[in-house]
Design an enzyme around this catalytic site. Sequence first.
Site, PDB file in Angstrom:
ATOM      1  N   GLY A 276       0.834  -1.191   0.000  1.00  0.00           N
ATOM      2  CA  GLY A 276       0.000   0.000   0.000  1.00  0.00           C
ATOM      3  C   GLY A 276       0.871   1.244   0.000  1.00  0.00           C
TER       4      GLY A 276
ATOM      5  N   GLN B 203       3.113   9.855   1.259  1.00  0.00           N
ATOM      6  CA  GLN B 203       4.447   9.244   1.372  1.00  0.00           C
ATOM      7  C   GLN B 203       5.377   9.638   0.221  1.00  0.00           C
ATOM      8  OE1 GLN B 203       2.527   5.219   2.096  1.00  0.00           O
ATOM      9  NE2 GLN B 203       4.439   4.966   3.218  1.00  0.00           N
TER      10      GLN B 203
ATOM     11  N   CYS C 180       5.798  -0.207   7.343  1.00  0.00           N
ATOM     12  CA  CYS C 180       5.488   0.974   6.539  1.00  0.00           C
ATOM     13  C   CYS C 180       6.714   1.320   5.705  1.00  0.00           C
ATOM     14  CB  CYS C 180       5.137   2.136   7.470  1.00  0.00           C
ATOM     15  SG  CYS C 180       4.753   3.657   6.598  1.00  0.00           S
ATOM     16  N   LEU C 181       6.477   1.626   4.433  1.00  0.00           N
ATOM     17  CA  LEU C 181       7.606   1.980   3.566  1.00  0.00           C
ATOM     18  C   LEU C 181       8.300   3.254   4.050  1.00  0.00           C
ATOM     19  CD1 LEU C 181       5.969   1.172   0.121  1.00  0.00           C
ATOM     20  CD2 LEU C 181       7.712  -0.150   1.330  1.00  0.00           C
TER      21      LEU C 181
ATOM     22  N   HIS D  74      -4.459   1.873   7.322  1.00  0.00           N
ATOM     23  CA  HIS D  74      -3.083   2.370   7.482  1.00  0.00           C
ATOM     24  C   HIS D  74      -2.830   3.536   6.504  1.00  0.00           C
ATOM     25  CE1 HIS D  74       1.433   1.532   7.919  1.00  0.00           C
ATOM     26  NE2 HIS D  74       1.377   2.306   6.850  1.00  0.00           N
ATOM     27  N   GLU D  75      -3.239   3.345   5.244  1.00  0.00           N
ATOM     28  CA  GLU D  75      -3.002   4.399   4.233  1.00  0.00           C
ATOM     29  C   GLU D  75      -3.844   5.641   4.526  1.00  0.00           C
ATOM     30  OE1 GLU D  75      -0.464   3.716   2.694  1.00  0.00           O
ATOM     31  OE2 GLU D  75      -0.548   1.554   2.959  1.00  0.00           O
TER      32      GLU D  75
ATOM     33  N   HIS E 233      -2.136   7.837   6.864  1.00  0.00           N
ATOM     34  CA  HIS E 233      -1.105   8.666   6.214  1.00  0.00           C
ATOM     35  C   HIS E 233      -1.714   9.971   5.693  1.00  0.00           C
ATOM     36  CE1 HIS E 233       2.568   6.338   6.195  1.00  0.00           C
ATOM     37  NE2 HIS E 233       1.992   5.260   5.679  1.00  0.00           N
TER      38      HIS E 233
HETATM   39 NI    NI Z   1       2.773   3.367   5.631  1.00  0.00          NI
END
Ligand code: NI
Length: 182
Positions: A46, A51, A91-92, A133-134, A137
């Site tokens: 995701g 991000q 998380c990236l 989660h997204e 963000h």
């Molecule tokens: Ni993330």
Amino acid sequence: MAKLQILEYPDPRLRTVATPVTEVTDDTRELIKDMFETMYAAPGIGLAATQVNVHQRILVADVSEDQSAPVVLINPEITESEGDAWSDEGCLSVPDVYEKVARAQQIRVRGLGITGEPMDMEAEGLLAVCIQHEMDHLEGKLFVDYLSELKRQRIRKKIEKARKITGSQPEPVPVSRDRSDQ
Ligand code: NI
């Protein structure tokens, strides 16, 4: 298509609250394509526009093993949520950190799709967790915000140390369904 740079914690730009998309244009679609390319390359399941330093309410996800289930949500809103899910989240933007976070197990979410068409979908399990989660963000919120201050400090130190050793960003770990970067 282009791979975009992913902001990393504790970059303050990750705290920006994204604004709604007023019109889905070719530029929006180009951004979404780039977001998929960036997410798949990472690899992750995701990615929120936040991000990649674009502060519009857009997220992409794909929880399949073979890039066969892409999901795009523009201006997403959760209208129903049910049940409890605890899973290891990654998380990236917070490389190599996995912690248990509580989420709803099932959600109903509405928004717009890639052509601007209204969407109303149900999701459960990993996809439901990923969308939640997204969406965080897009509010400038990270999964580490659910952890204790002590844990967050440890995570910050770990990331700083990794950055010093490699001189850049740490190598991504292979994608795994129980520890999924988002
Ligand atoms: Ni993330």
